[in-house]
Design a protein around this motif. Structure first.
Motif, PDB file in Angstrom:
ATOM      1  N   THR A 158       0.850  -1.193   0.000  1.00  0.00           N
ATOM      2  CA  THR A 158       0.000   0.000   0.000  1.00  0.00           C
ATOM      3  C   THR A 158       0.881   1.236   0.000  1.00  0.00           C
ATOM      4  O   THR A 158       1.851   1.316   0.753  1.00  0.00           O
ATOM      5  N   ILE A 159       0.538   2.180  -0.866  1.00  0.00           N
ATOM      6  CA  ILE A 159       1.207   3.474  -0.958  1.00  0.00           C
ATOM      7  C   ILE A 159       0.190   4.533  -0.563  1.00  0.00           C
ATOM      8  O   ILE A 159      -0.984   4.471  -0.968  1.00  0.00           O
ATOM      9  N   SER A 160       0.648   5.504   0.214  1.00  0.00           N
ATOM     10  CA  SER A 160      -0.269   6.509   0.739  1.00  0.00           C
ATOM     11  C   SER A 160       0.057   7.904   0.219  1.00  0.00           C
ATOM     12  O   SER A 160       1.211   8.215  -0.075  1.00  0.00           O
ATOM     13  N   CYS A 161      -0.978   8.721   0.144  1.00  0.00           N
ATOM     14  CA  CYS A 161      -0.824  10.136  -0.192  1.00  0.00           C
ATOM     15  C   CYS A 161      -1.714  10.958   0.731  1.00  0.00           C
ATOM     16  O   CYS A 161      -2.896  10.628   0.903  1.00  0.00           O
ATOM     17  N   ARG A 162      -1.142  11.984   1.286  1.00  0.00           N
ATOM     18  CA  ARG A 162      -1.905  12.895   2.132  1.00  0.00           C
ATOM     19  C   ARG A 162      -1.836  14.291   1.526  1.00  0.00           C
ATOM     20  O   ARG A 162      -0.743  14.806   1.239  1.00  0.00           O
ATOM     21  N   ALA A 163      -2.995  14.889   1.321  1.00  0.00           N
ATOM     22  CA  ALA A 163      -3.063  16.241   0.773  1.00  0.00           C
ATOM     23  C   ALA A 163      -3.037  17.276   1.894  1.00  0.00           C
ATOM     24  O   ALA A 163      -3.489  17.004   3.009  1.00  0.00           O
ATOM     25  N   SER A 164      -2.535  18.460   1.569  1.00  0.00           N
ATOM     26  CA  SER A 164      -2.443  19.519   2.576  1.00  0.00           C
ATOM     27  C   SER A 164      -3.805  20.130   2.902  1.00  0.00           C
ATOM     28  O   SER A 164      -3.938  20.862   3.879  1.00  0.00           O
TER      29      SER A 164
ATOM     30  N   ASN B 246     -11.574  16.433  -2.219  1.00  0.00           N
ATOM     31  CA  ASN B 246     -12.848  15.990  -2.799  1.00  0.00           C
ATOM     32  C   ASN B 246     -12.730  14.766  -3.700  1.00  0.00           C
ATOM     33  O   ASN B 246     -13.443  14.666  -4.701  1.00  0.00           O
ATOM     34  N   ASN B 247     -11.840  13.875  -3.369  1.00  0.00           N
ATOM     35  CA  ASN B 247     -11.628  12.633  -4.121  1.00  0.00           C
ATOM     36  C   ASN B 247     -11.002  12.841  -5.501  1.00  0.00           C
ATOM     37  O   ASN B 247     -10.913  11.893  -6.288  1.00  0.00           O
ATOM     38  N   TYR B 248     -10.552  14.079  -5.787  1.00  0.00           N
ATOM     39  CA  TYR B 248      -9.922  14.335  -7.089  1.00  0.00           C
ATOM     40  C   TYR B 248      -8.461  13.899  -7.047  1.00  0.00           C
ATOM     41  O   TYR B 248      -7.529  14.708  -7.027  1.00  0.00           O
ATOM     42  N   LEU B 249      -8.281  12.590  -7.075  1.00  0.00           N
ATOM     43  CA  LEU B 249      -6.966  12.013  -6.860  1.00  0.00           C
ATOM     44  C   LEU B 249      -6.743  10.888  -7.858  1.00  0.00           C
ATOM     45  O   LEU B 249      -7.583   9.984  -7.991  1.00  0.00           O
ATOM     46  N   ASN B 250      -5.615  10.971  -8.556  1.00  0.00           N
ATOM     47  CA  ASN B 250      -5.243   9.967  -9.558  1.00  0.00           C
ATOM     48  C   ASN B 250      -3.921   9.305  -9.178  1.00  0.00           C
ATOM     49  O   ASN B 250      -3.122   9.882  -8.434  1.00  0.00           O
ATOM     50  N   TRP B 251      -3.709   8.115  -9.715  1.00  0.00           N
ATOM     51  CA  TRP B 251      -2.439   7.396  -9.525  1.00  0.00           C
ATOM     52  C   TRP B 251      -1.853   7.008 -10.878  1.00  0.00           C
ATOM     53  O   TRP B 251      -2.585   6.586 -11.785  1.00  0.00           O
TER      54      TRP B 251
ATOM     55  N   ARG C  98      -5.679  -6.238  -9.618  1.00  0.00           N
ATOM     56  CA  ARG C  98      -4.902  -6.277  -8.369  1.00  0.00           C
ATOM     57  C   ARG C  98      -4.589  -4.860  -7.874  1.00  0.00           C
ATOM     58  O   ARG C  98      -4.184  -4.682  -6.731  1.00  0.00           O
ATOM     59  N   PHE C  99      -4.787  -3.867  -8.727  1.00  0.00           N
ATOM     60  CA  PHE C  99      -4.621  -2.472  -8.327  1.00  0.00           C
ATOM     61  C   PHE C  99      -5.970  -1.930  -7.840  1.00  0.00           C
ATOM     62  O   PHE C  99      -6.999  -2.149  -8.477  1.00  0.00           O
ATOM     63  N   SER C 100      -5.921  -1.219  -6.718  1.00  0.00           N
ATOM     64  CA  SER C 100      -7.134  -0.580  -6.226  1.00  0.00           C
ATOM     65  C   SER C 100      -6.781   0.695  -5.493  1.00  0.00           C
ATOM     66  O   SER C 100      -5.651   0.864  -5.008  1.00  0.00           O
ATOM     67  N   GLY C 101      -7.738   1.601  -5.421  1.00  0.00           N
ATOM     68  CA  GLY C 101      -7.525   2.863  -4.733  1.00  0.00           C
ATOM     69  C   GLY C 101      -8.691   3.177  -3.823  1.00  0.00           C
ATOM     70  O   GLY C 101      -9.825   2.757  -4.071  1.00  0.00           O
ATOM     71  N   ARG C 102      -8.386   3.921  -2.777  1.00  0.00           N
ATOM     72  CA  ARG C 102      -9.419   4.344  -1.851  1.00  0.00           C
ATOM     73  C   ARG C 102      -8.992   5.634  -1.191  1.00  0.00           C
ATOM     74  O   ARG C 102      -7.846   6.071  -1.305  1.00  0.00           O
ATOM     75  N   GLY C 103      -9.929   6.210  -0.478  1.00  0.00           N
ATOM     76  CA  GLY C 103      -9.599   7.401   0.292  1.00  0.00           C
ATOM     77  C   GLY C 103     -10.716   8.410   0.299  1.00  0.00           C
ATOM     78  O   GLY C 103     -11.739   8.258  -0.395  1.00  0.00           O
ATOM     79  N   SER C 104     -10.499   9.455   1.072  1.00  0.00           N
ATOM     80  CA  SER C 104     -11.437  10.570   1.153  1.00  0.00           C
ATOM     81  C   SER C 104     -10.762  11.706   1.898  1.00  0.00           C
ATOM     82  O   SER C 104      -9.726  11.487   2.554  1.00  0.00           O
ATOM     83  N   GLY C 105     -11.347  12.877   1.768  1.00  0.00           N
ATOM     84  CA  GLY C 105     -10.797  14.023   2.483  1.00  0.00           C
ATOM     85  C   GLY C 105      -9.382  14.348   2.055  1.00  0.00           C
ATOM     86  O   GLY C 105      -9.148  14.779   0.931  1.00  0.00           O
ATOM     87  N   THR C 106      -8.447  14.126   2.957  1.00  0.00           N
ATOM     88  CA  THR C 106      -7.046  14.403   2.671  1.00  0.00           C
ATOM     89  C   THR C 106      -6.201  13.143   2.488  1.00  0.00           C
ATOM     90  O   THR C 106      -5.052  13.247   2.070  1.00  0.00           O
TER      91      THR C 106
ATOM     92  N   TYR D 163      -5.427   9.276   0.994  1.00  0.00           N
ATOM     93  CA  TYR D 163      -5.697   8.373  -0.124  1.00  0.00           C
ATOM     94  C   TYR D 163      -4.628   7.292  -0.183  1.00  0.00           C
ATOM     95  O   TYR D 163      -3.507   7.486   0.308  1.00  0.00           O
ATOM     96  N   SER D 164      -4.980   6.170  -0.795  1.00  0.00           N
ATOM     97  CA  SER D 164      -4.015   5.086  -0.890  1.00  0.00           C
ATOM     98  C   SER D 164      -4.220   4.270  -2.152  1.00  0.00           C
ATOM     99  O   SER D 164      -5.326   4.201  -2.704  1.00  0.00           O
ATOM    100  N   LEU D 165      -3.123   3.688  -2.603  1.00  0.00           N
ATOM    101  CA  LEU D 165      -3.099   2.749  -3.721  1.00  0.00           C
ATOM    102  C   LEU D 165      -2.627   1.414  -3.159  1.00  0.00           C
ATOM    103  O   LEU D 165      -1.606   1.364  -2.452  1.00  0.00           O
ATOM    104  N   THR D 166      -3.344   0.348  -3.451  1.00  0.00           N
ATOM    105  CA  THR D 166      -2.958  -0.980  -2.993  1.00  0.00           C
ATOM    106  C   THR D 166      -2.762  -1.901  -4.188  1.00  0.00           C
ATOM    107  O   THR D 166      -3.573  -1.880  -5.128  1.00  0.00           O
ATOM    108  N   ILE D 167      -1.685  -2.652  -4.146  1.00  0.00           N
ATOM    109  CA  ILE D 167      -1.459  -3.738  -5.105  1.00  0.00           C
ATOM    110  C   ILE D 167      -1.597  -5.020  -4.307  1.00  0.00           C
ATOM    111  O   ILE D 167      -0.836  -5.244  -3.349  1.00  0.00           O
ATOM    112  N   SER D 168      -2.552  -5.848  -4.668  1.00  0.00           N
ATOM    113  CA  SER D 168      -2.923  -6.971  -3.799  1.00  0.00           C
ATOM    114  C   SER D 168      -1.879  -8.094  -3.805  1.00  0.00           C
ATOM    115  O   SER D 168      -1.677  -8.752  -2.787  1.00  0.00           O
ATOM    116  N   SER D 169      -1.213  -8.279  -4.931  1.00  0.00           N
ATOM    117  CA  SER D 169      -0.231  -9.357  -5.029  1.00  0.00           C
ATOM    118  C   SER D 169       0.764  -8.977  -6.124  1.00  0.00           C
ATOM    119  O   SER D 169       0.420  -9.022  -7.309  1.00  0.00           O
TER     120      SER D 169
END
Lengths: 121, 106
Positions: free
Chosen positions: B20-26, B30-35, B61-69, B71-77
């Protein structure tokens, strides 16, 4: 298939201007939005600006005084001009297409291979 | 400018591992987040747009989630072709990118 290809000089002297061309095939630049992004040594990426299907432009505020993005629809090309270069402009420059849903340009769905530009005397 | 803090900057990992890779916005974006993924040959492609939408052709195997500030990208395997650089990018305002995560073979 949409393809983008950057071209331009690999070496530019400080204080000079950089001119890059993005040649697009497989899609008309009179649709969607088209942008420039650069990646610095050390991996930092910076959005530079875009030109829209109508020819309107938007620029990164940090570059606004030095940048211009234009286009030639007859050749299906768009261009980047960046003035007053310093060594800090050394980067790989990418042209991109935005995915546009008709309301808002969302993300960069097609990228060129990038052109490395070194600013050095 | 909205600043994007991406962690970790590098991640040694093994084939088959979940990462899992994480991103935190300052500020909230509003979910306007790309990977994006950048391969060693320089090729860049989108993976996830608007937080959790999988780009066409990208493996599930790639998925993304998050809200607010946050967000994360997960690679399952992890597969061999997944060892690359990954960037988050917000577009709630003038687009900005995270500093990148280099996924390396352990």
């Amino acid at each position: 298939e949409v393809q983008l290809q950057e071209s331009g000089p690999g070496l530019v002297k400080p204080s000079q201007s950089l001119s890059l061309t993005c040649s697009v095939t497989g899609y008309s630049i009179t649709s969607n939005y088209w942008g420039w992004i650069r990646k610095f040594p050390g991996n930092k990426m910076e959005w530079m600006g875009y030109i829209s299907y109508s020819g309107s432009t938007s620029y990164n505020p940090s570059l606004r005084s030095r940048i211009s993005i234009t286009r030639d629809t007859s050749r299906n090309q768009f261009f980047l001009q960046l003035n007053s270069l310093t060594t800090e402009d050394t980067a790989t420059y990418y042209c991109t297409r935005y995915y546009y849903d008709g309301y808002y340009p969302h993300y960069f769905d097609y990228w060129g291979q990038g052109v490395m530009v070194t600013v050095s005397s | 400018d909205i600043q994007m803090t991406q962690t970790p900057s590098s991640k040694p990992a093994s084939l088959g591992e979940r990462v899992t890779i994480s991103c935190r916005a300052s500020q909230g974006i509003n979910n306007y987040l790309n990977w994006y993924q950048q391969k060693p040959d320089g090729t860049i492609k989108p993976l996830i747009y608007y937080t959790s939408n999988l780009q066409s052709g990208v493996p599930s195997r790639f998925s993304g989630r998050g809200s607010g500030t946050d967000y994360s990208l997960t690679i399952s395997s992890l597969e061999p072709e997944d060892f690359a650089m990954y960037y988050c990018q917000q577009y709630d305002s003038s687009p900005t990118f995270g500093a990148g995560t280099k996924l390396e073979l352990k």
